[in-house]
Design a protein around this motif. Structure first.
Motif, PDB file in Angstrom:
ATOM      1  N   PHE A  10       0.835  -1.185   0.000  1.00  0.00           N
ATOM      2  CA  PHE A  10       0.000   0.000   0.000  1.00  0.00           C
ATOM      3  C   PHE A  10       0.877   1.243   0.000  1.00  0.00           C
ATOM      4  CE2 PHE A  10      -2.317  -3.484   1.694  1.00  0.00           C
ATOM      5  CZ  PHE A  10      -3.645  -3.293   1.352  1.00  0.00           C
ATOM      6  N   LEU A  11       0.275   2.354  -0.412  1.00  0.00           N
ATOM      7  CA  LEU A  11       1.011   3.608  -0.486  1.00  0.00           C
ATOM      8  C   LEU A  11       0.631   4.529   0.663  1.00  0.00           C
ATOM      9  CD1 LEU A  11       0.806   4.426  -4.304  1.00  0.00           C
ATOM     10  CD2 LEU A  11       2.763   3.508  -3.031  1.00  0.00           C
ATOM     11  N   LEU A  12       1.637   5.151   1.256  1.00  0.00           N
ATOM     12  CA  LEU A  12       1.413   6.166   2.273  1.00  0.00           C
ATOM     13  C   LEU A  12       0.905   7.442   1.611  1.00  0.00           C
ATOM     14  CD1 LEU A  12       4.728   5.662   4.242  1.00  0.00           C
ATOM     15  CD2 LEU A  12       2.461   5.092   5.106  1.00  0.00           C
ATOM     16  N   THR A  13       0.074   8.188   2.325  1.00  0.00           N
ATOM     17  CA  THR A  13      -0.379   9.481   1.823  1.00  0.00           C
ATOM     18  C   THR A  13       0.685  10.539   2.119  1.00  0.00           C
ATOM     19  OG1 THR A  13      -1.447  10.102   3.901  1.00  0.00           O
ATOM     20  CG2 THR A  13      -2.750   8.819   2.319  1.00  0.00           C
ATOM     21  N   ASP A  14       0.557  11.696   1.485  1.00  0.00           N
ATOM     22  CA  ASP A  14       1.480  12.798   1.758  1.00  0.00           C
ATOM     23  C   ASP A  14       1.430  13.183   3.234  1.00  0.00           C
ATOM     24  OD1 ASP A  14       2.178  12.841  -0.888  1.00  0.00           O
ATOM     25  OD2 ASP A  14       0.898  14.532  -1.424  1.00  0.00           O
ATOM     26  N   ARG A  15       0.239  13.192   3.804  1.00  0.00           N
ATOM     27  CA  ARG A  15       0.088  13.561   5.216  1.00  0.00           C
ATOM     28  C   ARG A  15       0.828  12.573   6.112  1.00  0.00           C
ATOM     29  NH1 ARG A  15      -2.619  11.528   9.095  1.00  0.00           N
ATOM     30  NH2 ARG A  15      -3.823  10.162   7.720  1.00  0.00           N
ATOM     31  N   GLN A  16       0.711  11.299   5.817  1.00  0.00           N
ATOM     32  CA  GLN A  16       1.379  10.291   6.637  1.00  0.00           C
ATOM     33  C   GLN A  16       2.901  10.403   6.515  1.00  0.00           C
ATOM     34  OE1 GLN A  16      -0.657   7.005   4.844  1.00  0.00           O
ATOM     35  NE2 GLN A  16      -2.091   6.765   6.558  1.00  0.00           N
ATOM     36  N   CYS A  17       3.388  10.643   5.308  1.00  0.00           N
ATOM     37  CA  CYS A  17       4.834  10.809   5.120  1.00  0.00           C
ATOM     38  C   CYS A  17       5.345  12.011   5.904  1.00  0.00           C
ATOM     39  CB  CYS A  17       5.153  10.979   3.636  1.00  0.00           C
ATOM     40  SG  CYS A  17       4.884   9.491   2.631  1.00  0.00           S
ATOM     41  N   ALA A  18       4.628  13.123   5.824  1.00  0.00           N
ATOM     42  CA  ALA A  18       5.031  14.333   6.539  1.00  0.00           C
ATOM     43  C   ALA A  18       4.999  14.112   8.044  1.00  0.00           C
ATOM     44  CB  ALA A  18       4.131  15.499   6.149  1.00  0.00           C
ATOM     45  N   PRO A 151      -0.535  -3.967   5.870  1.00  0.00           N
ATOM     46  CA  PRO A 151       0.797  -3.869   5.242  1.00  0.00           C
ATOM     47  C   PRO A 151       1.231  -2.434   4.940  1.00  0.00           C
ATOM     48  CG  PRO A 151      -0.601  -5.471   4.108  1.00  0.00           C
ATOM     49  CD  PRO A 151      -1.489  -4.671   4.991  1.00  0.00           C
ATOM     50  N   LEU A 152       0.394  -1.454   5.244  1.00  0.00           N
ATOM     51  CA  LEU A 152       0.717  -0.060   4.930  1.00  0.00           C
ATOM     52  C   LEU A 152       2.039   0.360   5.560  1.00  0.00           C
ATOM     53  CD1 LEU A 152      -0.035   2.764   3.833  1.00  0.00           C
ATOM     54  CD2 LEU A 152      -1.264   3.142   5.984  1.00  0.00           C
ATOM     55  N   GLY A 153       2.970   0.828   4.723  1.00  0.00           N
ATOM     56  CA  GLY A 153       4.233   1.340   5.235  1.00  0.00           C
ATOM     57  C   GLY A 153       5.030   0.322   6.011  1.00  0.00           C
ATOM     58  N   SER A 154       5.024  -0.914   5.571  1.00  0.00           N
ATOM     59  CA  SER A 154       5.696  -1.969   6.334  1.00  0.00           C
ATOM     60  C   SER A 154       7.212  -1.779   6.384  1.00  0.00           C
ATOM     61  CB  SER A 154       5.361  -3.342   5.764  1.00  0.00           C
ATOM     62  OG  SER A 154       5.716  -3.422   4.395  1.00  0.00           O
ATOM     63  N   THR A 155       7.776  -1.095   5.402  1.00  0.00           N
ATOM     64  CA  THR A 155       9.218  -0.833   5.394  1.00  0.00           C
ATOM     65  C   THR A 155       9.472   0.633   5.044  1.00  0.00           C
ATOM     66  OG1 THR A 155       9.555  -1.322   3.041  1.00  0.00           O
ATOM     67  CG2 THR A 155       9.635  -3.184   4.584  1.00  0.00           C
ATOM     68  N   VAL A 156      10.689   1.074   5.283  1.00  0.00           N
ATOM     69  CA  VAL A 156      11.068   2.455   4.965  1.00  0.00           C
ATOM     70  C   VAL A 156      10.890   2.746   3.478  1.00  0.00           C
ATOM     71  CG1 VAL A 156      12.985   4.103   4.958  1.00  0.00           C
ATOM     72  CG2 VAL A 156      12.670   2.580   6.902  1.00  0.00           C
ATOM     73  N   SER A 157      11.040   1.728   2.650  1.00  0.00           N
ATOM     74  CA  SER A 157      10.911   1.925   1.204  1.00  0.00           C
ATOM     75  C   SER A 157       9.517   2.375   0.798  1.00  0.00           C
ATOM     76  CB  SER A 157      11.269   0.637   0.454  1.00  0.00           C
ATOM     77  OG  SER A 157      12.648   0.346   0.592  1.00  0.00           O
ATOM     78  N   ALA A 158       8.555   2.296   1.715  1.00  0.00           N
ATOM     79  CA  ALA A 158       7.215   2.806   1.428  1.00  0.00           C
ATOM     80  C   ALA A 158       7.256   4.308   1.147  1.00  0.00           C
ATOM     81  CB  ALA A 158       6.281   2.504   2.593  1.00  0.00           C
ATOM     82  N   LEU A 159       8.197   5.013   1.756  1.00  0.00           N
ATOM     83  CA  LEU A 159       8.362   6.445   1.474  1.00  0.00           C
ATOM     84  C   LEU A 159       8.801   6.657   0.026  1.00  0.00           C
ATOM     85  CD1 LEU A 159      10.262   7.562   4.719  1.00  0.00           C
ATOM     86  CD2 LEU A 159       7.850   7.996   4.163  1.00  0.00           C
ATOM     87  N   ARG A 160       9.692   5.824  -0.444  1.00  0.00           N
ATOM     88  CA  ARG A 160      10.169   5.885  -1.834  1.00  0.00           C
ATOM     89  C   ARG A 160       9.031   5.592  -2.806  1.00  0.00           C
ATOM     90  NH1 ARG A 160      14.238   4.462  -5.764  1.00  0.00           N
ATOM     91  NH2 ARG A 160      13.723   2.548  -6.880  1.00  0.00           N
ATOM     92  N   ASP A 161       8.243   4.549  -2.502  1.00  0.00           N
ATOM     93  CA  ASP A 161       7.129   4.190  -3.373  1.00  0.00           C
ATOM     94  C   ASP A 161       6.128   5.336  -3.485  1.00  0.00           C
ATOM     95  OD1 ASP A 161       8.230   1.709  -3.775  1.00  0.00           O
ATOM     96  OD2 ASP A 161       6.940   0.674  -2.346  1.00  0.00           O
ATOM     97  N   ALA A 162       5.853   5.991  -2.363  1.00  0.00           N
ATOM     98  CA  ALA A 162       4.897   7.101  -2.372  1.00  0.00           C
ATOM     99  C   ALA A 162       5.387   8.248  -3.239  1.00  0.00           C
ATOM    100  CB  ALA A 162       4.641   7.580  -0.945  1.00  0.00           C
ATOM    101  N   ARG A 163       6.692   8.528  -3.214  1.00  0.00           N
ATOM    102  CA  ARG A 163       7.241   9.620  -4.025  1.00  0.00           C
ATOM    103  C   ARG A 163       7.195   9.271  -5.505  1.00  0.00           C
ATOM    104  NH1 ARG A 163       7.046  14.539  -4.128  1.00  0.00           N
ATOM    105  NH2 ARG A 163       6.941  14.156  -1.881  1.00  0.00           N
ATOM    106  N   ILE A 164       7.566   8.052  -5.860  1.00  0.00           N
ATOM    107  CA  ILE A 164       7.524   7.642  -7.269  1.00  0.00           C
ATOM    108  C   ILE A 164       6.097   7.741  -7.797  1.00  0.00           C
ATOM    109  CG2 ILE A 164       7.844   5.709  -8.856  1.00  0.00           C
ATOM    110  CD1 ILE A 164      10.163   4.782  -7.084  1.00  0.00           C
ATOM    111  N   ALA A 165       5.144   7.283  -7.014  1.00  0.00           N
ATOM    112  CA  ALA A 165       3.744   7.357  -7.422  1.00  0.00           C
ATOM    113  C   ALA A 165       3.318   8.805  -7.635  1.00  0.00           C
ATOM    114  CB  ALA A 165       2.853   6.694  -6.371  1.00  0.00           C
ATOM    115  N   ALA A 166       3.756   9.701  -6.755  1.00  0.00           N
ATOM    116  CA  ALA A 166       3.415  11.121  -6.897  1.00  0.00           C
ATOM    117  C   ALA A 166       4.037  11.706  -8.155  1.00  0.00           C
ATOM    118  CB  ALA A 166       3.882  11.892  -5.669  1.00  0.00           C
ATOM    119  N   TRP A 167       5.280  11.346  -8.449  1.00  0.00           N
ATOM    120  CA  TRP A 167       5.926  11.831  -9.678  1.00  0.00           C
ATOM    121  C   TRP A 167       5.128  11.400 -10.905  1.00  0.00           C
ATOM    122  CZ3 TRP A 167      11.634  10.202  -8.326  1.00  0.00           C
ATOM    123  CH2 TRP A 167      12.217  11.194  -7.523  1.00  0.00           C
ATOM    124  N   LEU A 168       4.668  10.171 -10.910  1.00  0.00           N
ATOM    125  CA  LEU A 168       3.923   9.671 -12.063  1.00  0.00           C
ATOM    126  C   LEU A 168       2.570  10.367 -12.196  1.00  0.00           C
ATOM    127  CD1 LEU A 168       4.643   5.840 -11.845  1.00  0.00           C
ATOM    128  CD2 LEU A 168       5.436   7.410 -13.616  1.00  0.00           C
TER     129      LEU A 168
END
Length: 233
Positions: A10-18, A151-168
């Motif tokens: 799953f992808l973290l939201t911008d609010r959750q990342c912040a 499974p939301l944000g199960s690893t630190v790489s979830a932050l990376r996934d959220a950014r890539i998704a936002a770029w797309l």
């Protein structure tokens, strides 16, 4: 609401990342370096292992407050090029927010060009076991109970996934845009399209250049037609 990236992810939201970055910054021990590390993953889509290796010389700043990160490529092709003495580096643009955080961290520790950027308060380099433990704490502190049990944000790489998704999602999703995102993320365009297919907008029938496809088909058919009997020798 979370978005499914693929089965079980799953992808973290911008609010959750912040919120996670804010939580890290508030920690009494290693808070600032943890925020800087997590921000490099969340805002530049670095792999955590790439961020750990980041040195001050790999961070560039411009006069407008932006910057760039110079990341050695990790793929098979890059290793072959390194064997030939020509290592490849990918350049990841950095916005004002991350640039300010990294500039502050480099100045705070008075880092030299060869110094690692992410170093703990006691002088030891930040390591995977340390940031993974911090991530578990941040996740438990920031997410709702039902989110923490998913499974939301199960690893630190979830932050990376959220950014890539936002770029797309925030681009025009042309082929050039997808290739650019893939280059910044350090992955192939085909892998990006497969991994983040849910972020790509499907074209409507009206947007598909059917006339060009038909012309290409006509050309192929005419080229395959016989031009006459072969001359006798």
């Amino acid at each position: 609401m979370t978005a499914v990236a693929n089965e079980g992810t799953f992808l973290l939201t911008d609010r959750q990342c912040a919120s996670i970055l804010d939580w890290a910054a508030a920690q009494p021990h290693n808070g600032l370096v943890l925020r800087a590390f997590l921000a490099s993953v969340a805002l530049a889509a670095l792999q955590p292992k790439e961020a750990l290796k980041l040195r001050a010389r790999d961070v560039e700043f411009d006069d407008q407050g932006h910057g760039a990160l110079l990341i050695p490529s990790q793929g098979r092709e890059s290793r072959a090029e390194e064997a030939d003495g020509a290592a490849t580096v990918r350049r990841v643009p950095v916005g004002k927010g991350l640039a300010a955080i990294l500039k502050e961290e480099i100045a705070r520790r008075d880092l030299g060009p060869d110094d690692l950027v992410f170093v703990l308060d006691d002088g030891r380099p930040l390591t995977a076991p340390v940031y993974r433990d911090v991530w578990r704490q941040a996740r438990a502190a920031v997410l709702e109970a039902h989110e923490a049990d998913s499974p939301l944000g199960s690893t630190v790489s979830a932050l990376r996934d959220a950014r890539i998704a936002a770029w797309l999602r925030n681009g025009d999703q042309t082929a050039a845009h997808i290739v650019t995102v893939a280059e910044c993320a350090g992955m192939s365009a085909s892998r990006l399209a497969e991994r983040f297919a849910h972020c790509l907008r499907k074209p409507t029938p009206a947007e598909i250049p059917w006339h060009l496809l038909e012309e290409d088909s006509d050309l192929s058919e005419s080229a395959s037609e016989p031009t006459g009997a072969a001359p006798r020798l």
